[in-house]
Structures are given as C-alpha cells and as structure tokens.
Design a protein around this motif. Structure first.
Motif, short mmCIF file in Angstrom:
data_model
loop_
_atom_site.label_atom_id
_atom_site.label_comp_id
_atom_site.label_asym_id
_atom_site.label_seq_id
_atom_site.Cartn_x
_atom_site.Cartn_y
_atom_site.Cartn_z
N VAL A 16 19.17 -4.00 -80.19
CA VAL A 16 17.95 -3.84 -79.41
C VAL A 16 16.78 -3.50 -80.32
N ARG A 17 17.00 -2.66 -81.31
CA ARG A 17 15.92 -2.31 -82.24
C ARG A 17 15.42 -3.55 -82.97
N LEU A 18 16.33 -4.40 -83.41
CA LEU A 18 15.92 -5.64 -84.08
C LEU A 18 15.12 -6.52 -83.12
N ALA A 19 15.58 -6.62 -81.88
CA ALA A 19 14.88 -7.43 -80.89
C ALA A 19 13.47 -6.89 -80.63
N LEU A 20 13.35 -5.59 -80.47
CA LEU A 20 12.04 -4.97 -80.24
C LEU A 20 11.10 -5.24 -81.41
N THR A 26 6.16 -2.05 -79.51
CA THR A 26 6.13 -0.69 -80.03
C THR A 26 7.09 0.20 -79.24
N TYR A 27 7.84 1.03 -79.96
CA TYR A 27 8.79 1.92 -79.30
C TYR A 27 9.02 3.14 -80.18
N GLU A 28 9.58 4.16 -79.58
CA GLU A 28 9.99 5.34 -80.34
C GLU A 28 11.45 5.62 -80.06
N ILE A 29 12.12 6.20 -81.05
CA ILE A 29 13.54 6.47 -80.93
C ILE A 29 13.76 7.89 -80.43
N TRP A 30 14.59 8.01 -79.42
CA TRP A 30 15.05 9.31 -78.94
C TRP A 30 16.52 9.42 -79.32
N ARG A 31 16.80 10.32 -80.24
CA ARG A 31 18.17 10.47 -80.73
C ARG A 31 19.08 11.01 -79.62
N GLU A 32 20.16 10.29 -79.40
CA GLU A 32 21.11 10.69 -78.35
C GLU A 32 22.52 10.55 -78.88
N HIS A 33 23.31 11.61 -78.74
CA HIS A 33 24.73 11.56 -79.08
C HIS A 33 25.50 11.48 -77.75
N VAL A 52 19.76 2.98 -74.10
CA VAL A 52 18.98 3.00 -72.87
C VAL A 52 17.52 2.84 -73.28
N LEU A 53 16.83 1.89 -72.69
CA LEU A 53 15.41 1.67 -72.96
C LEU A 53 14.61 2.14 -71.76
N ARG A 54 13.73 3.10 -71.99
CA ARG A 54 13.02 3.77 -70.90
C ARG A 54 11.51 3.70 -71.11
N HIS A 55 10.79 3.35 -70.06
CA HIS A 55 9.32 3.43 -70.06
C HIS A 55 8.94 4.35 -68.92
N LYS A 56 8.64 5.60 -69.28
CA LYS A 56 8.38 6.62 -68.26
C LYS A 56 7.16 6.29 -67.43
N GLY A 57 6.11 5.78 -68.09
CA GLY A 57 4.87 5.50 -67.37
C GLY A 57 5.04 4.43 -66.32
N LYS A 58 5.89 3.45 -66.60
CA LYS A 58 6.13 2.36 -65.65
C LYS A 58 7.37 2.61 -64.79
#
Length: 222
Positions: A16-20, A26-33, A52-58
C-alpha cells in the motif's frame, strides 16, 4: 490527510505504501503492532490486521491491501497500478494473489513468526527446521520470478504494475529477515535492484523494526 496504520515489516502495508507513493498521494504512518490488540485499532478493523487506511476528515476507513490498492487505482488516475486490457489486468491480479497468498504462506509469514514475533512477543528462538524449509520454498519462488523476468519486461507484462509492487514488498520483508539467498537468481536480483532504486521504495529501505537488524546488503541498490 490519509493515515496508514502499519508496522515496518508488514508486507501488505508495504504494498500500500508503494501504491500511495507511486500515485503521489500524501499520507502519514501510524505505527501499529496488531499483536498488541489495542482497542482503538480493533475499532477500525475488528480483524486486528494491518494495513488500515483512514481519512478522518472524510470519515473513510479502508481495510485489506488489495481493496485499498484497487480503491487508489480507481480514485487516482496517475500511474495505473493495474494497467492494460482485461486479459493483462487479469494476469496482474493473478500474480498479486500469488505473492499475497502463496509467497506469504510459504516465506514471509513463517519468517515473521520465527524471526520477529518469537523474538518480540514470545522471547523464544526461531525453529531451524522451519527456516530451512522457508529458504527452500523461497528459492522456488525466485526461480519463477527468474522465468517471469526472462520472458517479460516486468512481472505482469510490458508495464510496471501492482504485481511488481506486491512481489517486491514480500521479498523486501523476507530479505530484511535474512530469508532470501540470491545465489543463482541473477534475473530476479536484477529486477529487485531496479525496484529498490525507485523513489517510492527508498523510505521502506530506511525504516527499521525495533530490535531486529537487516543484513548489510538489505538497503544497497547496486
């Protein structure tokens, strides 16, 4: 801004990171274990898996790497991930399924268990028999990549595609964990070096998993 919930050695998150990046999103990483089972993360994805890809505003939450990548391909015209006619797109999807399924089950998944989860979670040594079997199966997959590279410009055909990004994502994690022996696989290695040299790939090579160090060659692009 999009938020990608992931951890450094998640191959599906890497895809997903490569695709983005290839799409210029533009995106930011939220580290999740995910093995920690945080309630806040389980509220986003009850299955407890990354990415999981999340857009809080939308108020958009996307789950599953393939669903996310196909969403990006539909939403962003730039740099098609699954290009070509119906037959070529079917071949790309077949290869993505092969790497996300077979390669993960044979190589990436067992390596993550033996060399990451056992070390971080269970504080236990890896099983040497499992690692030997992983290396054997990885060699078989590399032989197939050798054949693909020898017969096509890119894995999925004449254009770079999600098949290349999926394969490179899994191979990069396996390579980080010392599960790839490149000897005798010059075609696959040449293709992988080209993938590693792409601007979208460099952030992956620079990122590290806490307490687990990759081999010296891991981040080298030549």
């Amino acid at each position: 801004m999009w938020q990608l919930h992931s951890f450094p050695l998640c191959p599906f998150s890497r895809k997903v990171r490569l695709a983005l990046s290839e799409k210029g999103v533009t995106y930011e990483i939220w580290r999740e274990h995910p093995w920690e089972g945080r309630d806040a993360f389980l509220a986003l994805n009850p299955a407890g898996r990354t990415p999981v890809l999340r857009h809080k505003g939308k108020d958009i939450t996307l789950i599953d790497s393939q669903a996310i990548c196909e969403f990006l391909d539909d939403a962003v015209e730039r740099s098609p991930l699954i290009p070509g006619n119906a037959i070529r797109r079917a071949e790309i999807r077949r290869l993505v399924a092969l790497f996300d399924g077979n390669f993960y089950e044979d190589v990436t998944g067992p390596l993550l268990v033996e060399k990451m989860k056992k070390r971080i979670v269970a504080k236990a040594p890896p099983d040497s028999r499992t690692l030997r079997e992983v290396m054997r199966l990885a060699a078989q997959h590399l032989e197939y990549i050798d054949w693909l590279v020898d017969s096509r410009r890119w894995l999925g055909g004449s254009r770079i595609s999600l098949a290349d990004f999926a394969a490179a994502s899994h191979i990069s994690v396996a390579d980080y964990l010392g599960g790839i022996d490149w000897d005798g696989h010059e075609e696959a290695l040449g293709w992988y070096r080209v993938m590693k040299s792409r601007p979208s790939f460099r952030p992956l090579l620079a990122e590290r998993m806490e307490g687990i160090h990759p081999p010296a060659h891991y981040a080298q692009v030549d």
